[in-house]
Design a protein around this motif. Structure first.
Motif, PDB file in Angstrom:
ATOM      1  N   LEU A 145       4.794   2.587  -7.826  1.00  0.00           N
ATOM      2  CA  LEU A 145       4.045   3.730  -8.379  1.00  0.00           C
ATOM      3  C   LEU A 145       3.163   4.352  -7.302  1.00  0.00           C
ATOM      4  O   LEU A 145       2.997   5.572  -7.249  1.00  0.00           O
ATOM      5  CB  LEU A 145       3.174   3.281  -9.556  1.00  0.00           C
ATOM      6  N   GLY A 146       2.591   3.519  -6.431  1.00  0.00           N
ATOM      7  CA  GLY A 146       1.757   4.023  -5.346  1.00  0.00           C
ATOM      8  C   GLY A 146       2.569   4.832  -4.346  1.00  0.00           C
ATOM      9  O   GLY A 146       2.167   5.923  -3.932  1.00  0.00           O
ATOM     10  N   ILE A 157       2.068   8.858  -3.685  1.00  0.00           N
ATOM     11  CA  ILE A 157       1.277   8.998  -2.460  1.00  0.00           C
ATOM     12  C   ILE A 157      -0.136   8.465  -2.688  1.00  0.00           C
ATOM     13  O   ILE A 157      -1.131   9.120  -2.417  1.00  0.00           O
ATOM     14  CB  ILE A 157       1.254  10.455  -1.936  1.00  0.00           C
ATOM     15  N   GLU A 158      -0.215   7.267  -3.222  1.00  0.00           N
ATOM     16  CA  GLU A 158      -1.510   6.637  -3.478  1.00  0.00           C
ATOM     17  C   GLU A 158      -1.497   5.247  -2.858  1.00  0.00           C
ATOM     18  O   GLU A 158      -0.578   4.469  -3.087  1.00  0.00           O
ATOM     19  CB  GLU A 158      -1.748   6.558  -4.996  1.00  0.00           C
ATOM     20  N   HIS A 213       0.864  -1.182   0.000  1.00  0.00           N
ATOM     21  CA  HIS A 213       0.000   0.000   0.000  1.00  0.00           C
ATOM     22  C   HIS A 213       0.906   1.240   0.000  1.00  0.00           C
ATOM     23  O   HIS A 213       1.749   1.383   0.888  1.00  0.00           O
ATOM     24  CB  HIS A 213      -0.912  -0.015   1.227  1.00  0.00           C
ATOM     25  N   GLY A 214       0.680   2.095  -0.977  1.00  0.00           N
ATOM     26  CA  GLY A 214       1.610   3.205  -1.179  1.00  0.00           C
ATOM     27  C   GLY A 214       1.630   4.228  -0.068  1.00  0.00           C
ATOM     28  O   GLY A 214       2.539   5.066  -0.006  1.00  0.00           O
ATOM     29  N   LEU A 251      -8.775  -2.551  -7.762  1.00  0.00           N
ATOM     30  CA  LEU A 251      -8.753  -3.426  -6.589  1.00  0.00           C
ATOM     31  C   LEU A 251      -7.546  -3.136  -5.712  1.00  0.00           C
ATOM     32  O   LEU A 251      -6.477  -2.768  -6.198  1.00  0.00           O
ATOM     33  CB  LEU A 251      -8.719  -4.893  -7.025  1.00  0.00           C
ATOM     34  N   ASP A 252      -7.736  -3.324  -4.409  1.00  0.00           N
ATOM     35  CA  ASP A 252      -6.646  -3.230  -3.446  1.00  0.00           C
ATOM     36  C   ASP A 252      -5.565  -4.236  -3.856  1.00  0.00           C
ATOM     37  O   ASP A 252      -5.856  -5.409  -4.092  1.00  0.00           O
ATOM     38  CB  ASP A 252      -7.242  -3.594  -2.067  1.00  0.00           C
ATOM     39  N   MET A 253      -4.318  -3.788  -3.922  1.00  0.00           N
ATOM     40  CA  MET A 253      -3.262  -4.700  -4.388  1.00  0.00           C
ATOM     41  C   MET A 253      -3.125  -5.910  -3.462  1.00  0.00           C
ATOM     42  O   MET A 253      -2.713  -6.984  -3.909  1.00  0.00           O
ATOM     43  CB  MET A 253      -1.936  -3.951  -4.489  1.00  0.00           C
TER      44      MET A 253
END
Lengths: 331, 306
Positions: A76-77, A81-82, A39-40, A90-92
């Motif tokens: 990338l997240g 800041i994503e 999660h970024g 979908l949530d990774m």
């Protein structure tokens, strides 16, 4: 040695690269993988990766086997800041084990799993979200508890939460690896978008404990880090697992009950209780207020005597927003 | 028709969040219809609004048959639609991945629980959703293959295709999945668009729904009898995935017949315009799904050929 696990061409010039640092010891031995950044917005693992790599590089003569550090499963997240995988719904951490010929994110998840399979141990570090602060804890599903709890106890955390195996959680990285025989521990600690140095240092020490137990580390390991002082003061010894000075006395959730508190009103949170503290029944944790009229909409009181291990820090709440979780030890 | 507030939630500063239901007929709970759950499902809300309009007219003319109650919920998420967000704006969670919900849980779990309480127990559940991989589909009915599904009834919509999808673990929190588990026959209708209104495919969707009502004896309605539907397995489709990143230069569109080896698209270098790759049809068939964005990353699903 830096290695690329996934490299995928983005539309304009760049590549999405997931990389790992393989730190090879001077002796043969097992393989431990430390992954984070799915999660970024969860950044606590960044300090752990840095500090672990730094200490290992200074003591390669004591390392038996290899430690592989993956600081960013969702680069990338993190860089944008994503929380999620940019451009994907979908949530990774809900798409594992991925799909070999699937969409970009699903294929990336597949390649990550393939790279981690057959490790002797994987440690997956998370740090809540931007709303809630979490005490340092290991989360283990009940179906893997028997195998994993002995390892979890080495990680220097305050809490080991053994939870139900919900169907939707079958698509997490940890579940996908565990059911394929690769032991994977999930650490949850701190809060999103921040780094809590104390937690990071304790977890790094815990990783060295883990490596010692796996016969991967023959160097010194005496930083003498244990539970937070508050926790030691307030909980009995019956749930403690060790008197070793370098291993914290983790509380096992199965020795008590976890209580959830959610907002019954939408408004602004004014905090009262401190995170990681022991609270008594009836004690105010926070208030939800209406700034227009100066009214208290809800007093949130502790329903039990217990350890306040999750606490909302983001002030805006809707009805239903999680405010706190308290662990009540069985009498 | 009775317009009701099915659920209301106060917010700190903006207007209250409300879910409205439009109830037609009386008696048995026959059909519940759910439109936009995500804030960008404009087409889906448009389809529902047209259904409400048609049902008001049918009811006025006594064409809703006795002992059938129809509930239409055009929007479950006006909050997100009004600020151009797809998911719940506070925490970016997806209400359609929170079912059956939890009335003492987080905000979107509570919304899902409140909605599910209203729509469960109906004989049929119809949802107009969007897919997690963005692009254009041939309009079709999608059914999760849970073992509880009624594929024969799906043919009453008269759309050309009924697709069966084996649910992944992440599908187990969808409305459609939970409807089936709670013994409602659930159908998801996919039209061509999401963020934009595509009038033709929208009309296809609401007319198919009215056709279903008519064939099930819920309303009196005379329209085109529709297609003889083919039931297809999602896994039987051939996927075409990009080998490069760059501009997507399509040569075929959704619904087009292609032969094995036909050129489907080119990927162009985004700097010098040269052709990086040419993608050809892996099988002969119909283009069922197509990517719509002008740029692509490597490993992007560009086409699915049936």
């Amino acid at each position: 040695m830096l290695k690329t696990v996934v490299s995928v061409a983005l539309p304009v010039g760049e590549h999405l690269k997931i990389r790992k640092n393989v730190i090879q010891g001077n002796h043969t031995g097992k393989r431990l993988c430390v992954v984070t950044g799915t999660h970024g917005d969860e950044l606590e693992g960044q300090f752990v990766c840095y500090e672990l790599a730094r200490r290992l590089n200074e003591g390669l003569e004591h390392l038996h086997g290899s430690v592989e550090i993956y600081p960013a499963l969702n680069p990338l997240g993190i860089d944008s800041i994503e929380r999620g995988f940019p451009g994907f719904d979908l949530d990774m951490n809900r798409i594992f084990p991925g799909v070999q010929n699937g969409h970009l994110a699903e294929n990336t998840a597949y390649e990550i799993v393939q790279d981690l399979l057959n490790a002797d141990m994987v440690l997956d570090i998370h740090s809540s979200n931007i709303f809630l602060k979490e005490v340092m804890q290991v989360r283990v599903s009940d179906i893997t508890a028997e195998t994993l709890v002995p390892y979890a106890k080495l990680l220097n955390t305050d809490f080991i939460w053994i939870h139900d195996a919900a169907t939707v959680l079958e698509s997490t990285l940890a579940h996908s690896l565990n059911i394929n025989g690769t032991k994977t521990l999930v650490v949850e600690m701190g809060i999103g978008m921040r780094i809590t140095r104390e937690y990071g240092e304790r977890l790094v020490q815990g990783i060295f404990n883990l490596m010692q137990s796996m016969e991967m580390w023959s160097g010194e390991n005496d930083s003498n880090i244990a539970n937070s002082e508050e926790l030691n003061k307030t909980l009995s010894n019956k749930t403690r697992n060790s008197s070793e000075p370098t291993i914290a006395n983790s509380i096992l959730s199965t020795n008590g009950e976890v209580h959830f508190m959610n907002a019954d009103a939408s408004g602004i949170i004014i905090p009262s209780a401190l995170h990681s503290s022991f609270v008594v029944e009836g004690e105010r944790l926070c208030q939800i207020v209406d700034p227009f009229e100066g009214k208290v909409l809800q007093d949130i009181l502790s329903p039990v005597d217990g350890f306040l291990f999750t606490l909302r820090t983001y002030p805006i709440v809707y009805e239903g927003s999680l405010i706190a979780r308290i662990y009540e030890e069985k009498k | 028709m009775k317009k009701e507030i099915l659920f209301e939630l106060k917010s700190p500063y903006r207007d209250s969040f409300k879910i409205y239901g439009y109830r037609f007929g009386e008696g048995e709970h026959t059909v519940a219809i759910v439109g936009a759950i995500r804030g960008d499902e404009i087409q889906q809300q448009f389809i529902c609004s047209q259904l409400v309009k048609n049902l008001i007219d049918l009811e006025k003319n006594n064409l809703i048959l006795p002992n059938h109650q129809i509930l239409v919920i055009p929007s479950v998420n006006p909050f997100s639609m009004n600020i151009h967000k797809r998911f719940w704006a506070m925490d970016n969670t997806d209400i359609n991945r929170m079912f059956p919900g939890y009335d003492k849980g987080e905000t979107t779990q509570r919304i899902a629980a409140a909605l599910f309480e209203q729509v469960k127990g109906y004989q049929y559940g119809i949802q107009f959703p969007s897919f997690y991989i963005r692009g254009e589909f041939i309009p079709h009915i999608r059914i999760l293959d849970t073992g509880h599904q009624d594929t024969e009834s799906a043919k009453c919509f008269g759309l050309p295709y009924i697709m069966l999808r084996k649910p992944s673990s992440f599908d187990t929190t969808l409305l459609n999945y939970n409807w089936q588990i709670w013994e409602t026959q659930a159908y998801s209708i996919y039209s061509s668009a999401t963020e934009q209104i595509d009038k033709d495919s929208a009309k296809l969707a609401w007319v198919a729904t009215l056709r279903f009502f008519a064939k099930k004896g819920i309303i009196q309605y005379s329209g085109h009898s529709g297609f003889i539907s083919s039931v297809i397995d999602e896994e039987s489709m051939a996927n075409v995935v990009s080998e490069n990143g760059g501009f997507f230069y399509p040569k075929v569109t959704v619904g087009q017949d292609v032969r094995k080896g036909d050129l489907l698209a080119k990927i162009l270098d985004p700097y010098d315009g040269s052709v990086l790759s040419e993608l050809t049809a892996p099988v002969s068939g119909v283009v069922f799904f197509a990517h719509k964005q002008p740029i692509v990353s490597q490993n992007t699903m560009l086409y699915r050929v049936l």
